[in-house]
Design an enzyme around this catalytic site. Sequence first.
Site, PDB file in Angstrom:
ATOM      1  N   LYS A 136       0.827  -1.220   0.000  1.00  0.00           N
ATOM      2  CA  LYS A 136       0.000   0.000   0.000  1.00  0.00           C
ATOM      3  C   LYS A 136       0.851   1.255   0.000  1.00  0.00           C
ATOM      4  O   LYS A 136       0.457   2.266  -0.570  1.00  0.00           O
ATOM      5  CB  LYS A 136      -0.949  -0.001   1.208  1.00  0.00           C
ATOM      6  CG  LYS A 136      -2.114  -0.950   1.018  1.00  0.00           C
ATOM      7  CD  LYS A 136      -3.284  -0.574   1.913  1.00  0.00           C
ATOM      8  CE  LYS A 136      -4.452  -1.502   1.673  1.00  0.00           C
ATOM      9  NZ  LYS A 136      -5.492  -1.393   2.697  1.00  0.00           N
ATOM     10  N   LYS A 140      -4.545 -11.165  -6.655  1.00  0.00           N
ATOM     11  CA  LYS A 140      -5.839 -11.378  -5.997  1.00  0.00           C
ATOM     12  C   LYS A 140      -6.918 -10.461  -6.592  1.00  0.00           C
ATOM     13  O   LYS A 140      -6.606  -9.382  -7.099  1.00  0.00           O
ATOM     14  CB  LYS A 140      -5.714 -11.191  -4.477  1.00  0.00           C
ATOM     15  CG  LYS A 140      -5.747  -9.769  -3.991  1.00  0.00           C
ATOM     16  CD  LYS A 140      -5.999  -9.682  -2.475  1.00  0.00           C
ATOM     17  CE  LYS A 140      -6.093  -8.211  -2.089  1.00  0.00           C
ATOM     18  NZ  LYS A 140      -6.348  -7.949  -0.696  1.00  0.00           N
ATOM     19  N   LYS A 145     -11.156  -4.924  -5.029  1.00  0.00           N
ATOM     20  CA  LYS A 145     -12.138  -3.914  -5.420  1.00  0.00           C
ATOM     21  C   LYS A 145     -11.475  -2.617  -5.853  1.00  0.00           C
ATOM     22  O   LYS A 145     -12.107  -1.768  -6.455  1.00  0.00           O
ATOM     23  CB  LYS A 145     -13.178  -3.683  -4.314  1.00  0.00           C
ATOM     24  CG  LYS A 145     -12.623  -3.365  -2.948  1.00  0.00           C
ATOM     25  CD  LYS A 145     -13.701  -3.460  -1.856  1.00  0.00           C
ATOM     26  CE  LYS A 145     -13.050  -3.478  -0.489  1.00  0.00           C
ATOM     27  NZ  LYS A 145     -13.618  -4.344   0.473  1.00  0.00           N
TER      28      LYS A 145
HETATM   29  P1  TYM Z   1     -10.728  -6.306   3.544  1.00  0.00           P
HETATM   30  O1  TYM Z   1     -11.802  -5.303   3.792  1.00  0.00           O
HETATM   31  O2  TYM Z   1      -9.675  -5.977   2.550  1.00  0.00           O
HETATM   32  O3  TYM Z   1     -11.364  -7.690   3.114  1.00  0.00           O
HETATM   33  C1  TYM Z   1     -12.382  -8.329   3.885  1.00  0.00           C
HETATM   34  C2  TYM Z   1     -12.153  -9.827   3.871  1.00  0.00           C
HETATM   35  O4  TYM Z   1     -12.152 -10.332   2.529  1.00  0.00           O
HETATM   36  C3  TYM Z   1     -10.981 -11.124   2.320  1.00  0.00           C
HETATM   37  N1  TYM Z   1     -10.576 -10.993   0.906  1.00  0.00           N
HETATM   38  C4  TYM Z   1     -10.425 -12.027   0.051  1.00  0.00           C
HETATM   39  N2  TYM Z   1     -10.578 -13.350   0.222  1.00  0.00           N
HETATM   40  C5  TYM Z   1     -10.354 -14.144  -0.852  1.00  0.00           C
HETATM   41  N3  TYM Z   1      -9.997 -13.696  -2.072  1.00  0.00           N
HETATM   42  C6  TYM Z   1      -9.826 -12.360  -2.296  1.00  0.00           C
HETATM   43  N4  TYM Z   1      -9.480 -11.936  -3.508  1.00  0.00           N
HETATM   44  C7  TYM Z   1     -10.046 -11.461  -1.198  1.00  0.00           C
HETATM   45  N5  TYM Z   1      -9.965 -10.116  -1.049  1.00  0.00           N
HETATM   46  C8  TYM Z   1     -10.284  -9.853   0.242  1.00  0.00           C
HETATM   47  C9  TYM Z   1      -9.951 -10.552   3.280  1.00  0.00           C
HETATM   48  O5  TYM Z   1      -8.946 -11.481   3.593  1.00  0.00           O
HETATM   49  C10 TYM Z   1     -10.799 -10.214   4.485  1.00  0.00           C
HETATM   50  O6  TYM Z   1     -10.964 -11.369   5.306  1.00  0.00           O
HETATM   51  N6  TYM Z   1      -7.808  -5.645   7.531  1.00  0.00           N
HETATM   52  C11 TYM Z   1      -9.019  -6.291   7.053  1.00  0.00           C
HETATM   53  C12 TYM Z   1     -10.253  -5.832   7.794  1.00  0.00           C
HETATM   54  C13 TYM Z   1     -10.164  -6.002   9.284  1.00  0.00           C
HETATM   55  C14 TYM Z   1     -10.217  -7.222   9.991  1.00  0.00           C
HETATM   56  C15 TYM Z   1     -10.150  -6.868  11.379  1.00  0.00           C
HETATM   57  C16 TYM Z   1     -10.337  -8.563   9.602  1.00  0.00           C
HETATM   58  C17 TYM Z   1     -10.072  -4.984  10.186  1.00  0.00           C
HETATM   59  N7  TYM Z   1     -10.070  -5.521  11.440  1.00  0.00           N
HETATM   60  C18 TYM Z   1     -10.196  -7.841  12.373  1.00  0.00           C
HETATM   61  C19 TYM Z   1     -10.368  -9.541  10.622  1.00  0.00           C
HETATM   62  C20 TYM Z   1     -10.299  -9.168  11.979  1.00  0.00           C
HETATM   63  C21 TYM Z   1      -9.197  -5.936   5.593  1.00  0.00           C
HETATM   64  O7  TYM Z   1      -8.687  -4.977   5.111  1.00  0.00           O
HETATM   65  O8  TYM Z   1     -10.058  -6.742   4.934  1.00  0.00           O
END
Ligand code: TYM
Length: 336
Positions: A118, A200, A203
Amino acid sequence: MENSVQPKERVLSAIQPTGMPTLGNYLGALKNWKNMSEDYDCLFAVADLHSITVRTTPADLRRRSIEMYAMLMAIGLDPEKNILFVQSHVPAHSQLGWILNCYTQFGEASRMTQFKDKSAKHADNVNVGLFAYPTLMAADILLYQTDYVPIGEDQKQHLELARNVAERFNGLYSETFKVPKPFIGKVGARIKSLQEPEKKMSKSDTNAKAFISLADSSDVIAKKIKSAVTDSEGCVRFAEGKDGINNLMGIYSCCTGKTFEEIEAEFAGKGYGDFKGAVAEAVVEELRPVQEEFARLMGDKAYLEKCAKEGAEKASRIAYKTLSKVMRKVGFWQVG
Ligand code: TYM
């Protein structure tokens, strides 16, 4: 015979309101949340504090937070049975986040690959929040004495850091935090871009053909899957070097529950055209009820607000128990 009821194990996860979730978020995380919600004591959050680490306009952040909250309910999470809340509504997250910053080494935070990615992508805004992102995520998890965290592969390193920080704190001050375990689905943990299947699905991809958004219409979904990158072999089988087909097989498997062997048998002797048609149909069917419920919920903002308020109250009650324990152990002067 003893008749004791065992408390359910606790699950927590969160998603950032940075736009409509993709099929990757849905199959990698959200669908598992729904599956776990019956058997565990679950908390799910909209991680709005995390999403200001990248510049966003206030109106977009507000709208996306409401949409993401509605989406949690639209995928089938019942606000009566699960605690659904918005991270910034529970100030304990920021409070514990700060404390955990002081128990995390600069070196270990610097090793986070998401921080490196990032900061390269947003070179004009490498803010301290972006660096401290994983300690806030650790706070999200540790506040609730969480047993399992359902996430996609890309968040595994952050969870490892949360475990290390929890163990370090427990070692210094005696048992305070439960050490959480990741829960990563076998298929769907890393749904790939439809255009560059070695990356991956994200969005924030600038090429809209690379990802399927949960808001895409049936026609758009079919078009995007039809134009997905494959290979020249023409045979539906899971193998190294066939990233595009492997990805579509993963998507099809998640939507239909079929194994890779069953999928190979189903499409033996058929071409990629037939396969892509079936994948598109499966995705459309999977998303249809979610999209209908989402549209219905977005028409009832008062209900969404009521649920978010109640969710924050329930989450706060649990979070403050852990936070006050932490503050006492660290040595803050507690009055009243
Ligand atoms: P975020 O918002 O980027 O994504 C949410 C969840 O979706 C999963 N994910 C994917 N899984 C499979 N294939 C993909 N292409 C893909 N893209 C995204 C992510 O692994 C995630 O589980 N930091 C986290 C949000 C967060 C969080 C937490 C998660 C904040 N606090 C506490 C767990 C526990 C994030 O940015 O996810």
